[in-house]
Design an enzyme around this catalytic site. Structure first.
Site: not given
Ligand SMILES: CC(C)CC(=O)C(=O)O
Ligand SMILES: [Mg+2]
Ligand SMILES: NC(=O)C1=CN([C@@H]2O[C@H](COP(=O)(O)OP(=O)(O)OC[C@H]3O[C@@H](n4cnc5c(N)ncnc54)[C@H](O)[C@@H]3O)[C@@H](O)[C@H]2O)C=CC1
Length: 367
Positions: A253, A193, A249, A225, A142
């Site tokens: 989620d 990875k 990240d 993975d 990032y």
């Molecule tokens: C701009 C992204 C890196 C933000 C994101 O998805 C996060 O930090 O979870």
């Molecule tokens: Mg995120």
């Protein structure tokens, strides 16, 4: 005590969930005798619209002189192509970098009341789950070079995103993760990875060195993975996961769904000092913005993390966590965690019920 809290509501559902977080924090102040002085500032799309920048200088200055920063979320389709190339997400990455917040803690905690809100079978998740994802936050792909090269033949046009890590960056996040493991169950999985990536190979070598200082910690490596699959197949094998910016990240989620919803996943971003930035793990949810539908619990639990990690107010943090449990006990649910037999409530109502539970303290069961 008096505390200066900078609030950055941002975009989409950001202002709605921030309003509930502030309400809850004020209730904590009332009960425990603290004053929280808020300074609201712009970030993300709101910053682009009002001041032409996703991270105005005034926001940076205010954050630097605060005790802690609370953030809602940034982004949305409105800003997908801004004329000067700025994007709401750039402001978010930049504030993390500018404040030196390299360690992102994302606890995936399943409340027993939400056992049936998780898509996984009860036999897989049991009645509780407690995984801490420690994500490196200010380096990796990032923050590497992002570039597009236009070629004469349009089919040759290409883009690059560079994943970069140096030893120092890897070592400091590993130490934070291993320190966390020492306070928990002394078990770490480093996700990478390394069968392909040079950065992951470096992560493995540095891990082997760092681990020498944590002899009691049982550590292992897992390819990302496989980790994505194992989180669903057998989440109970994990305690602390340490990983890079992008893998953390994505996996956080995924892990959020083990707990019922992305609307439950809090986060804390910390650096060397006590200043921290606290935000839900989710985004600005444009699809439900302005409809009083967003689950504010991820943000409210991030407030609890703020009280604990930046302000050292443990009892106050626990008061919020107990109040959240109390409201879940009573069956009050936003749509994302709705189950049969529960009562539907909106964003504001959930914030109000949590405030009520904080006010009642030990007598919370009455609400
Ligand atoms: C701009 C992204 C890196 C933000 C994101 O998805 C996060 O930090 O979870
Ligand atoms: Mg995120
Ligand atoms: N930290 C941040 O500010 C982040 C910002 N974003 C940005 O947010 C925008 C939307 O991104 P998406 O990929 O759609 O991710 P998102 O996390 O905003 O939404 C994904 C899904 O989860 C739902 N959701 C999210 N938070 C919720 C909550 N509190 N309660 C109930 N449901 C909730 C949304 O309605 C949507 O269906 C984009 O511009 C993205 O770049 C994305 C992730 C993190």
């Amino acid at each position: 005590m008096n505390y200066k809290i900078v609030t950055l509501p941002g975009d989409g559902i950001g202002p709605e969930i921030m309003a509930q977080a502030v309400k809850v924090l004020d209730e904590v102040g009332n009960r425990f005798g603290h004053t929280f002085n808020y300074e609201e500032h712009l970030i993300g799309g709101a910053g682009i619209d009002e001041l032409g920048s996703s991270l105005p200088q005034a926001t940076i200055d205010a954050c630097k002189t605060s005790d802690a920063v609370l953030l809602g979320a940034v982004g949305g389709p409105k800003w997908d192509t801004t004329s000067n190339g700025d994007r709401p997400e750039k402001g978010l990455l930049k504030i993390r970098e500018t404040l030196g917040l390299f360690a992102n803690f994302r606890p995936a905690l399943l409340y027993k009341q939400l056992q049936h809100a998780s898509p996984l079978k009860v036999e897989v998740i049991g009645d509780s789950l407690d995984i801490l994802i420690v994500r490196e936050l200010t380096s990796g792909i990032y923050f590497g070079r992002h570039e597009r090269t236009i070629c004469d033949n349009p089919k040759d046009t290409y883009a690059e995103d560079v994943e970069y890590y140096n030893v120092g960056e890897i070592e400091r996040i590993l130490r934070v993760g291993f320190d966390s493991a020492m306070k928990r169950n002394k078990k770490v999985v480093v996700v990478d990875k390394a069968n392909v990536l040079a950065t992951s190979k470096l992560w493995r070598e540095v891990t082997q060195e760092v681990a020498k200082d944590y002899e009691e910690v049982d550590y292992s490596f897992m390819y990302v993975d496989n980790a994505a699959m194992q989180l669903v197949a057998n989440p109970k094998q994990f305690d602390v996961i340490i990983t890079s910016n992008m893998f953390g990240d994505i996996l956080s989620d995924e892990a959020s769904m083990l707990t019922g919803s992305i609307g439950m996943l809090a986060s804390a971003s910390l650096g060397e000092g006590t200043l921290g930035l606290y935000e839900p793990s989710h985004g600005s949810a444009p699809d439900i913005a302005g409809q009083n539908k967003a689950n504010p619990i991820a943000t409210i639990l991030s407030v609890a993390m703020m009280l604990r990690y930046s302000l050292g107010l443990e009892s106050e943090a626990q008061a919020i966590e107990k109040a959240v449990e109390c409201v879940l006990d009573k069956g009050y649910r936003t749509g994302d965690i709705m189950s049969v037999g529960c009562k539907y409530i909106g964003t504001k109502e959930k914030g109000s019920y949590i405030c009520e539970a904080i006010k009642l303290g030990n007598e919370q069961r009455r609400i």
